[in-house]
Scaffold this motif. Structure first.
Motif, PDB file in Angstrom:
ATOM      1  N   THR A  55       0.828  -1.208   0.000  1.00  0.00           N
ATOM      2  CA  THR A  55       0.000   0.000   0.000  1.00  0.00           C
ATOM      3  C   THR A  55       0.861   1.255   0.000  1.00  0.00           C
ATOM      4  N   THR A 133      -3.949  -0.708 -10.941  1.00  0.00           N
ATOM      5  CA  THR A 133      -4.287   0.061  -9.742  1.00  0.00           C
ATOM      6  C   THR A 133      -3.523   1.369  -9.698  1.00  0.00           C
ATOM      7  N   ASP A 201      -7.633   4.364  -0.288  1.00  0.00           N
ATOM      8  CA  ASP A 201      -8.560   3.908  -1.325  1.00  0.00           C
ATOM      9  C   ASP A 201      -8.739   2.392  -1.290  1.00  0.00           C
ATOM     10  N   TYR A 202      -9.948   1.961  -1.521  1.00  0.00           N
ATOM     11  CA  TYR A 202     -10.220   0.530  -1.653  1.00  0.00           C
ATOM     12  C   TYR A 202     -11.205   0.233  -2.778  1.00  0.00           C
ATOM     13  N   THR A 206     -10.621  -2.527  -5.815  1.00  0.00           N
ATOM     14  CA  THR A 206     -11.593  -3.602  -6.013  1.00  0.00           C
ATOM     15  C   THR A 206     -12.007  -3.701  -7.473  1.00  0.00           C
ATOM     16  N   GLN A 213      -4.318  -6.920  -3.175  1.00  0.00           N
ATOM     17  CA  GLN A 213      -4.926  -6.558  -1.903  1.00  0.00           C
ATOM     18  C   GLN A 213      -4.119  -5.433  -1.260  1.00  0.00           C
ATOM     19  N   GLY A 216      -6.767  -0.984   2.386  1.00  0.00           N
ATOM     20  CA  GLY A 216      -8.172  -0.594   2.334  1.00  0.00           C
ATOM     21  C   GLY A 216      -9.086  -1.769   2.074  1.00  0.00           C
ATOM     22  N   ASN A 217      -8.664  -2.663   1.160  1.00  0.00           N
ATOM     23  CA  ASN A 217      -9.471  -3.851   0.875  1.00  0.00           C
ATOM     24  C   ASN A 217      -9.557  -4.777   2.076  1.00  0.00           C
ATOM     25  N   TYR A 220     -11.822  -3.264   4.715  1.00  0.00           N
ATOM     26  CA  TYR A 220     -13.218  -3.416   4.301  1.00  0.00           C
ATOM     27  C   TYR A 220     -13.686  -4.851   4.480  1.00  0.00           C
TER      28      TYR A 220
END
Length: 259
Positions: A55, A133, A201-202, A206, A213, A216-217, A220
């Motif tokens: 990340t 991403t 951000d996620y 996604t 991954q 954020g993912n 969540y």
């Protein structure tokens, strides 16, 4: 001040406290028993360390790409373009901010699809994953870098540039020794937006990230899918700490005065 203390700092306080709670393994209900188990898991489990490094790497990559694109564009807008062209460029940069976040993210999903326009035109597409991403986030957050960089270039007096040229400095020397130190706080200010927005951000991940991954993912997933709110709160402390450390680093550059 009341809104800041109650709504923002208060919610962060609740987040910090709930990170030390646990959940009932049978019912999934939150148990308000103080324990450091979630913090230990976050700090020791390899999957969380890997996601943290990934990340932070993505956030730094997005910030670097946005800076590389924003600096020449900001220079052209502020010092070279005619007033009409400058206005058109400002409109072009700010218009995407009015478009829906989801529309822009799904547009990139269509663009990068194996059978999408990019593959049809160039016979190549990175597909869905880490590259997609970074590209999508760079597009989403680029205006937040361009605007402070443009403002920083616009504040550089033309007389100062002319004086540097009169004293025999080349264009590159003027940019490096005169303009760059004055513009750097604007770049740093834009980097605060791109870094912090990418860290949290996620949704875009996604949509275009495939199996990638980021924190954020995972947060969540723990909050919604696994229904483990205390662990999600503990994980949320990582991007929060990263952003605070980044803000402290940028504070010395004068960036906070340009935000």
């Amino acid at each position: 001040m009341l809104w800041l203390v109650v709504a923002y700092l208060g919610s962060l306080g609740v987040l910090l406290v709930s990170a030390f709670w646990t959940t009932d393994t049978f019912t999934g209900a939150v148990v308000r028993t103080v324990t450091g188990e979630n913090i230990v898991r976050v700090l020791t489990e390899a999957v969380f360390r890997t996601a943290t490094l990934r990340t932070v790497g993505v956030a730094l990559a997005v910030t670097a790409i946005c800076a590389v694109l924003a600096v020449p564009l900001g220079l052209y807008m502020a010092k070279i373009a005619t007033p009409a062209v400058r206005l058109a460029l400002v409109v072009a940069v700010t218009t995407p901010l009015w478009a829906s976040y989801l529309v822009k993210a799904y547009a990139w999903r269509i663009l990068l699809a194996p059978e999408g326009p990019l593959a049809s035109a160039t016979h190549y597409t990175p597909g869905y994953g880490l590259v997609a991403t970074v590209a999508t986030l760079s597009y989403l957050w680029l205006p937040y870098m361009v605007l402070p960089v443009f403002a920083a270039f616009d504040r550089v007096p033309d007389a100062l540039i002319d004086a540097s040229a009169d004293l025999g400095a080349s264009s590159m020397t003027t940019l490096r020794s005169v303009v760059a130190p004055m513009v750097f706080p604007g770049v740093a200010a834009g980097s605060i937006f791109t870094f912090s927005l990418s860290m949290g951000d996620y949704i875009a991940v996604t949509i275009v990230g495939g199996k990638t991954q980021l924190l954020g993912n995972i947060i969540y997933g723990q909050l919604v899918t696994a229904n483990n709110r205390p662990l999600a709160a503990a994980l949320s402390l990582i991007p929060l700490a990263a952003i605070v450390l980044y803000l402290l680093a940028m504070r010395r550059t004068g960036a906070l005065e340009n935000v």
